[in-house]
Design an enzyme around this catalytic site. Structure first.
Site, PDB file in Angstrom:
ATOM      1  CG  HIS A  37     -33.726 -12.150 -22.418  1.00  0.00           C
ATOM      2  ND1 HIS A  37     -34.983 -12.218 -21.873  1.00  0.00           N
ATOM      3  CD2 HIS A  37     -33.783 -12.891 -23.560  1.00  0.00           C
ATOM      4  CE1 HIS A  37     -35.766 -12.954 -22.649  1.00  0.00           C
ATOM      5  NE2 HIS A  37     -35.057 -13.387 -23.667  1.00  0.00           N
ATOM      6  CG  ASN A  87     -34.897 -20.564 -28.620  1.00  0.00           C
ATOM      7  OD1 ASN A  87     -33.693 -20.736 -28.425  1.00  0.00           O
ATOM      8  ND2 ASN A  87     -35.488 -20.909 -29.736  1.00  0.00           N
ATOM      9  CG  ASN A 133     -39.944 -17.509 -27.328  1.00  0.00           C
ATOM     10  OD1 ASN A 133     -41.144 -17.742 -27.288  1.00  0.00           O
ATOM     11  ND2 ASN A 133     -39.398 -16.783 -28.280  1.00  0.00           N
TER      12      ASN A 133
END
Length: 234
Positions: A37, A87, A133
């Site tokens: 990520h 996020n 996000n």
């Protein structure tokens, strides 16, 4: 299309002053730089190494992140690693843009892309956050989607592995062999975007970007604190 290359920052070479200021952001989670990520942060570190400034990161509480200010030819660049969870990365991006007076169209985001396999890269201009996000946070905080993005494929999980576990996990040993090539290719693309001077009009000009229209509820959501989560995929 997602594979189209964006127009690059353009500079007037008749002047020696820096006349273009560009922010390059590696989206990710602080302390999780080796996760899939946070591959955007890994790309940014590779870029800093290529520029010879890898040891120049400094924390800046005013932007909630770590920053390097460097230059490429006549273009001054601000490298940013947010210290906020994925996020709400956009909060850090917007703070840095405000501090350095950088327009949204001069902000280049680097982030992971589930829908592309590891080894695939693509530039994208405008369009949907596609469930990411971290990108959505940037759209909301900057109130536009004009930011060009380098999407770095990480592929979808195999078997019964959940998306959250996949994106927050580290690259396997086999994947790391591919990753080294991906990082080099990503830096090549970024440098190409940052040094192309063919068109001196409107650096990183957005062909399809648009302001984010806000309803009353959306404005209320933007002003309210968001719950922090490490997973930026929905």
């Amino acid at each position: 299309s997602g594979s189209d290359y964006i127009n690059s920052p353009k500079v007037n070479t008749s002047k020696k002053l820096f006349i273009v200021l560009v922010q390059v952001v590696g989206l990710g989670n602080p302390g999780m730089n080796s996760s899939r990520h946070s591959v955007g942060m890994a790309v940014l570190e590779a870029l800093a190494s290529r520029l010879g400034v890898a040891d120049s990161w400094r924390g800046d509480r005013h932007v909630s992140g770590e920053v390097i200010v460097s230059d490429i030819q006549d273009t001054q660049i601000v490298l940013l690693r947010p210290r906020l969870l994925m996020n709400i990365n956009g909060v850090s991006v917007a703070k840095a843009a405000g501090k350095y007076s950088i327009k949204p169209e001069h902000i280049l985001l680097v982030h992971d892309e589930l829908d592309k396999p590891l080894g695939k890269l693509a530039m994208k201009q405008g369009g949907s956050a596609r469930g990411h996000n971290g990108v959505r946070s940037c759209f909301e905080c900057l109130q536009t989607d004009v930011m060009p993005r380098l999407r770095v494929g990480i592929g979808r999980p195999s078997g019964k592995t959940s998306v959250d576990r996949h994106v927050l996990g580290r690259f396997s040993q086999e994947e790391q062999k591919v990753l080294s090539v991906v990082l080099e290719a990503s830096v090549d693309i970024l440098l190409s975007q940052l040094t192309d001077k063919e068109n001196v009009q409107s650096p990183l000009s957005p062909p399809g970007g648009r302001p984010t229209s806000q309803t009353g509820k959306q404005r209320e959501r933007l002003s309210a604190p968001r719950k922090e989560t490490a997973t930026g995929q929905t």
